[in-house]
Write a protein that holds these residues in place. Sequence first.
Motif: not given
Length: 461
Positions: A351-374
Amino acid sequence: MRVTMILPALTEATGPARRPVKYALFPPLGLATLAGYLAADDEVALYDEHVEALDLPAMLDARPDLVVIQPYITSARRAYALADAFRAQGAYVALGGLHVTSLPDEAAAHADSIFLGPGEDIWPVFLKEFRDGHPAPRYTSTTRTLAGLPPIRRDLIKRGRYLVPNSIVVSRGCPHHCDFCYKDAFFEGGKSFYTQAVDDALAEIERLPGRHLYFLDDHLLGNRRFAEALFDGMRGMGRVWQAASTVKSVLEPGLLERARDAGLRSLFVGFESVNGGNLPDTLKIQNVGRDYNRVVRRIHDCGVMVNGSFVFGLDHDRPDVFARTVDWAVGAGVETATFHILTPYPGTGQFRRMEAADRIVHRDWDLYDTRHVVYRPHGMTPRQLEDGYWQAYRDFYAWRNIYRGANAHDLPREKLRHLAYAGGWKKFEGAWDLLIRRGHVLDALPLLERTLTAFGRHAAS
């Protein structure tokens, strides 16, 4: 003292794509373990929202003194709503678990006390301070031991609501440190892998009725000395059980055979990726250079079934990864498979690496379910990744591939067991739903036990 303990439902357990049997499979033990520290005269109620609807007005009217809620990332929103409701009624609310440890400031806005890391050392301290009238707002685990762990309050678990009610945990954490692992961050500040004393683990097993056990340990075979002693103590008990391990431990001489002789019949294995380049990137070092075909053959030769776990969307993956993964797993005779879209959980190195690279799309934790691309994938579009994930499930569990997987086994009875297990798990949703709705899911346990007991030419009698 009146205590209410709640495990809120994950969003994926309540949506239209949910599989009720998956969430009625076994009882989680975190809250029941904490309940073991309460006094004999405390009034305790434990609720698992995955298998029972909450009557919130009645629960609020009960006016509990203490409410304990365990959020996971995709149940955080629900957990906070429950916490706010109880606090508005004057109850003292405690929050702990993976999500709380990863995002303590977020959780603290909805709790009177929060708990970071495992609770064996800090929960008893809190209880004493709560009874004395001066609890702290934050407790952080540093001492990691399972010595003196009180018996789990299994009397609070509604056994009839689960297919396999004999869940058990005899260790904490994992000796490996994968970059994407949510639980790795949970154990920061102390030991990240530790076990019960063997005699204590065997005593807990002896408490459980029936034959079947479901070990919830992240890596039951992670400490060879402990595992061998545990399996030696279990021989002759007549148990059949399921557990999780790594490809590295599967390949260690003699260890899997010892587990088989103690009753192991199904093993969850994190293969993660058929693209070797992904493994070093995620620090999945224990898989690097391993022959996956040899791993599956070894497990099958011991009379044990395989539940393979795979992650899609790592940086070396391209749109062909879905078909290649399914083709390998089916051809190897893997009985069941669990697929995941890569999910960078907060608190992890990924998460820290992706956040630093601006690859995190959002922080809607409901979708952090391994079924959606975040996050922003490298090798394909988010749409390709999500579509490929669902297609992998459809293809792996298509009847043609269930038959093909069965034919990867040598003997007729092995083929039949593969058909029964893979087909029964995925192809009879209506029957599972009916059993769950009528409160009879536990009635299917004897069939599961017979399937596990009979599986494999080399299974111990």
